[in-house]
Scaffold this active site. Structure first.
Site, short mmCIF file in Angstrom:
data_model
loop_
_atom_site.label_atom_id
_atom_site.label_comp_id
_atom_site.label_asym_id
_atom_site.label_seq_id
_atom_site.Cartn_x
_atom_site.Cartn_y
_atom_site.Cartn_z
N ASP A 88 9.24 2.74 -0.25
CA ASP A 88 8.23 3.47 0.51
C ASP A 88 8.38 3.02 1.97
O ASP A 88 7.97 1.93 2.34
CB ASP A 88 6.84 3.15 -0.04
CG ASP A 88 5.73 3.85 0.75
OD1 ASP A 88 6.06 4.55 1.73
OD2 ASP A 88 4.56 3.69 0.38
N LYS A 127 4.40 8.95 8.91
CA LYS A 127 4.09 8.38 10.22
C LYS A 127 5.05 8.84 11.33
O LYS A 127 4.90 9.94 11.83
CB LYS A 127 3.96 6.85 10.10
CG LYS A 127 2.81 6.50 9.13
CD LYS A 127 2.31 5.10 9.16
CE LYS A 127 1.01 4.99 8.37
NZ LYS A 127 1.08 4.30 7.09
N TYR A 150 0.86 -1.19 0.00
CA TYR A 150 0.00 0.00 0.00
C TYR A 150 0.89 1.23 0.00
O TYR A 150 1.88 1.28 0.72
CB TYR A 150 -0.88 0.00 1.25
CG TYR A 150 -1.74 1.25 1.40
CD1 TYR A 150 -2.88 1.44 0.62
CD2 TYR A 150 -1.41 2.23 2.33
CE1 TYR A 150 -3.66 2.58 0.76
CE2 TYR A 150 -2.19 3.38 2.48
CZ TYR A 150 -3.31 3.54 1.69
OH TYR A 150 -4.09 4.68 1.84
C1 LIG Z 1 0.48 4.89 5.76
C2 LIG Z 1 1.22 4.65 4.50
C3 LIG Z 1 1.12 5.52 3.40
C4 LIG Z 1 0.17 6.68 3.37
O1 LIG Z 1 0.48 7.65 4.33
P1 LIG Z 1 -0.68 8.67 4.77
O2 LIG Z 1 0.02 9.56 5.76
O3 LIG Z 1 -1.76 7.84 5.35
O4 LIG Z 1 -1.10 9.39 3.56
C5 LIG Z 1 1.92 5.27 2.30
N1 LIG Z 1 2.75 4.23 2.27
C6 LIG Z 1 2.88 3.37 3.30
C7 LIG Z 1 3.86 2.25 3.22
C8 LIG Z 1 2.10 3.54 4.44
O5 LIG Z 1 2.20 2.66 5.43
#
Ligand SMILES: *Cc1c(COP(=O)(O)O)cnc(C)c1O
Length: 456
Positions: free
Chosen positions: A264, A292, A169
């Site tokens: 990511d 995060k 994701y």
């Molecule tokens: C949470 C997450 C996102 C999205 O971040 P948001 O702050 O919710 O927009 C993108 N990539 C990964 C791997 C994530 O865990």
């Protein structure tokens, strides 16, 4: 997160089956009142779909406060929290150092839309202690960071297509809301209404843990791939631990094909170690995204790369990316206070050790009882799976096993333990969880597992 996409369209809201556990269900009266109201204001009553509790029993709990590893809901129920706001709260709730720094900075105003020294301060903490980025750009969310990283990769390489993996994701930008079609190497199919098919056609989706799929994708779309994006350690659809060897293969394939490798690390950055999954593997991605933890509970995202690649970002280069609240001083303050704590010597060693003891004893219990249950873990991340197999791809996860998670989730809430409301979500141990709470949690999990498996 992926599962939430599916659920939100199916819109199921299941009745709670009769409680056959040994503990009464927690009271949700106040939460129910708030939920009735919130449903009139927000789609599904929430501002992010997974919060709606569609994959577990009952209505969502409205949280009133958090402190350390504890949260309290509107009905006054107290829980040991392992959701941690989906990852950011590595120091626990309402950490005094973060709170004080934020309040101090807020005294001087909350946003200027002009550079501040605080941005330099957070950037310096990151860049000095991270061998994978030379220049960075702050955004206000992980989604934005990833979306910008993709644009940068396209602008830098002059190519359009990207490869992503089924089971990863990357936030909710259009080109990443895609899932695999049938076949090994496929154009993505949109996983959300409103994403044009022509956008999805620029995203190739392949399975994890499959070197052939990588080679085939590069062969089939020769000289068209701008970037491959992968979660440093995939942790949004279960915890899908990949082999070192596989990530090395991916790195080499990208280099060979002049495609950028994007890690990511919105979850794994500052979580599995200060330098995230890149340092975990010892593999250098071309672009990294964080989110995060970097904002310590306030909205911050970031992407970074070599100075050369970042030189393509506006105003130095032709790739446009901006943000009214990017580098917001209050958010920077939370990031500075958080990262300062993480840099203390032994921080990760202690946290990871504590987590390891916790998950090991849960696994020992389940194994001794012959329960079909596995705990996957890395650093302070854990994932409970009702399986006896090794799980490395999204396909490996048996959706029917989620029925067991629902029972586990309910029994744990009834025992004062809060897990994210879906069996596809990982849990997080924070620095605020002490041996006492972890011991209490273990006992609750043992009881709950006994009930889950008694029910078959
Ligand atoms: C949470 C997450 C996102 C999205 O971040 P948001 O702050 O919710 O927009 C993108 N990539 C990964 C791997 C994530 O865990």
């Amino acid at each position: 997160m992926l599962e939430q996409l599916k659920k939100i369209f199916s819109g199921t809201e299941e009745e709670m089956p009769t409680n056959t556990g040994s503990k009464p269900d927690i009271s949700r009266e106040k939460s129910a009142e708030l939920y009735e109201k919130s449903k009139t204001y927000f789609p599904g009553g929430v501002n992010s779909p997974v919060r709606a509790f569609k994959s577990v029993y009952g209505i969502p709990l409205f949280i009133q406060k958090g402190d350390g590893c504890y949260i309290w809901d509107a009905d006054g129920n107290q829980f040991i929290d392992f959701c941690a706001s989906w990852g950011p709260l590595i120091l626990g709730h309402n950490n005094a150092k973060i709170r004080e720094k934020v309040i101090e900075v807020m005294q001087n105003g909350m946003s200027f839309g002009a550079p501040t020294a605080l941005e330099n301060e957070l950037a310096e903490l990151i860049i000095k202690n991270n061998s994978y980025v030379e220049k960075i750009r702050f955004t206000s969310s992980g989604t934005e960071a990833v979306m910008s990283a993709i644009r940068l990769a396209r602008g830098y390489t002059g190519k359009d297509k990207i490869i992503k993996f089924e089971g990863c994701y990357h936030g909710h930008s259009d080109s990443l809301l895609v899932k695999a079609g049938s076949g090994l190497v496929t154009f993505g199919e949109t996983s959300s209404a409103g994403v044009p098919k022509s956008f999805a056609d620029e995203t190739i989706v392949i399975p994890l843990n499959d070197k052939n799929a990588i080679s085939e994708a590069f062969a089939q779309f020769k000289d068209q791939i701008a970037a491959v994006i992968i979660e440093g350690i995939p942790a949004n659809n279960g915890l899908l631990l990949q082999d070192q060897d596989y990530i090395e293969f991916l790195r080499a394939a990208c280099t060979e094909n002049n495609a950028l490798l994007i890690f990511d690390e919105v979850i794994t950055g500052f979580r599995v170690g200060f330098e995230g999954a890149a340092a975990h593997y010892g593999i250098k991605p071309d672009i990294v995204t964080y989110g995060k933890i970097i904002g310590g509970g306030l909205p911050v995202g970031m992407y970074g790369a070599s100075a050369e690649i970042m030189g393509h970002i506006s105003p130095d280069g032709g790739v446009y990316q901006a943000g009214t609240l990017s580098g917001n001083p209050v958010a920077m303050a939370a990031g500075i206070a958080t990262l300062t704590e993480l840099l203390r010597s032994g921080f990760y060693k202690d946290l990871n050790q504590k987590t390891k003891e916790f998950v090991d004893s849960i696994q020992r219990f389940a194994t001794a009882k012959n329960y079909k249950f596995k705990v996957f873990t890395v650093g302070s991340i854990f994932w409970f799976a009702f399986t006896d197999k090794d799980i490395k791809t999204a396909e490996d996860i048996d959706p029917t096993s989620m029925d067991k998670f629902k029972v586990l989730h309910r029994e744990l809430l009834n025992r004062g333990i809060y897990l994210g409301p879906s069996g596809y979500e990982v849990g997080f141990v924070s620095a605020a969880h002490t041996k006492i709470e972890l011991e209490k949690t273990k006992r609750a999990i043992f009881d709950a597992l006994d009930l889950v498996f008694r029910k078959g």
